[in-house]
Design a protein around this motif. Sequence first.
Motif, PDB file in Angstrom:
ATOM      1  N   VAL A  72       0.803  -1.223   0.000  1.00 55.39           N
ATOM      2  CA  VAL A  72       0.000   0.000   0.000  1.00 55.39           C
ATOM      3  C   VAL A  72       0.840   1.280   0.000  1.00 55.39           C
ATOM      4  CG1 VAL A  72      -1.721   1.321   1.315  1.00 55.39           C
ATOM      5  CG2 VAL A  72      -1.998  -1.141   1.019  1.00 55.39           C
ATOM      6  N   PRO A  73       1.923   1.387   0.782  1.00 55.97           N
ATOM      7  CA  PRO A  73       2.679   2.646   0.767  1.00 55.97           C
ATOM      8  C   PRO A  73       3.239   3.037  -0.603  1.00 55.97           C
ATOM      9  CG  PRO A  73       3.306   1.330   2.665  1.00 55.97           C
ATOM     10  CD  PRO A  73       2.425   0.459   1.785  1.00 55.97           C
ATOM     11  N   GLU A  74       3.306   2.091  -1.532  1.00 57.41           N
ATOM     12  CA  GLU A  74       3.827   2.382  -2.863  1.00 57.41           C
ATOM     13  C   GLU A  74       2.740   2.809  -3.851  1.00 57.41           C
ATOM     14  OE1 GLU A  74       6.364  -0.738  -4.341  1.00 57.41           O
ATOM     15  OE2 GLU A  74       7.340  -0.967  -2.391  1.00 57.41           O
ATOM     16  N   TRP A  75       1.478   2.776  -3.432  1.00 62.96           N
ATOM     17  CA  TRP A  75       0.385   3.145  -4.320  1.00 62.96           C
ATOM     18  C   TRP A  75       0.340   4.651  -4.490  1.00 62.96           C
ATOM     19  CZ3 TRP A  75      -4.152  -0.023  -1.849  1.00 62.96           C
ATOM     20  CH2 TRP A  75      -3.850  -1.382  -1.932  1.00 62.96           C
ATOM     21  N   GLU A  76      -0.055   5.082  -5.668  1.00 65.18           N
ATOM     22  CA  GLU A  76      -0.232   6.502  -5.932  1.00 65.18           C
ATOM     23  C   GLU A  76      -1.703   6.776  -6.211  1.00 65.18           C
ATOM     24  OE1 GLU A  76       2.330   8.094  -8.934  1.00 65.18           O
ATOM     25  OE2 GLU A  76       4.023   6.892  -8.249  1.00 65.18           O
ATOM     26  N   GLY A  77      -2.154   7.956  -5.794  1.00 63.88           N
ATOM     27  CA  GLY A  77      -3.487   8.405  -6.154  1.00 63.88           C
ATOM     28  C   GLY A  77      -4.640   7.687  -5.494  1.00 63.88           C
ATOM     29  N   HIS A  78      -4.432   7.110  -4.344  1.00 60.64           N
ATOM     30  CA  HIS A  78      -5.565   6.499  -3.637  1.00 60.64           C
ATOM     31  C   HIS A  78      -5.793   7.255  -2.340  1.00 60.64           C
ATOM     32  CE1 HIS A  78      -2.457   4.644  -1.187  1.00 60.64           C
ATOM     33  NE2 HIS A  78      -3.389   4.212  -0.367  1.00 60.64           N
ATOM     34  N   ASP A  79      -7.032   7.270  -1.925  1.00 62.97           N
ATOM     35  CA  ASP A  79      -7.410   7.972  -0.700  1.00 62.97           C
ATOM     36  C   ASP A  79      -8.199   6.989   0.159  1.00 62.97           C
ATOM     37  OD1 ASP A  79      -7.864   9.946   1.189  1.00 62.97           O
ATOM     38  OD2 ASP A  79      -9.590  10.772   0.113  1.00 62.97           O
TER      39      ASP A  79
END
Length: 104
Positions: A72-79
């Motif tokens: 998860v810490p590597e994901w971009e653009g999620h809230d």
Amino acid sequence: MTAWMRCYWGEEDIWFYFEVDADGWVIRQVELQGPEPAPIAAASLAEWQQAHEAGRIEEYDSRFGITAEVPVPEWEGHDPEQLTFEEFEEVWGAARRRIASRLG
């Protein structure tokens, strides 16, 4: 520490529900799609690994899908919206029952 969350992807009208470990790896994942959310995936990393070792990975993927392949810490653009264990379990249980009933 285990955490539970959900994210919405509007382009495909999919809610993603995640159970993640302390390092951010997805342990279990549910995907619900559409206005009356129908489960399209309810995958467990442990089950996926067992299916892989048993040579049944294609069967598992076609029934339950797969979990995210990056933490998860590597994901971009999620809230992400934080969930409780109970909220996640309710969605997980309902999705698994629905998928199992389709496989009948």
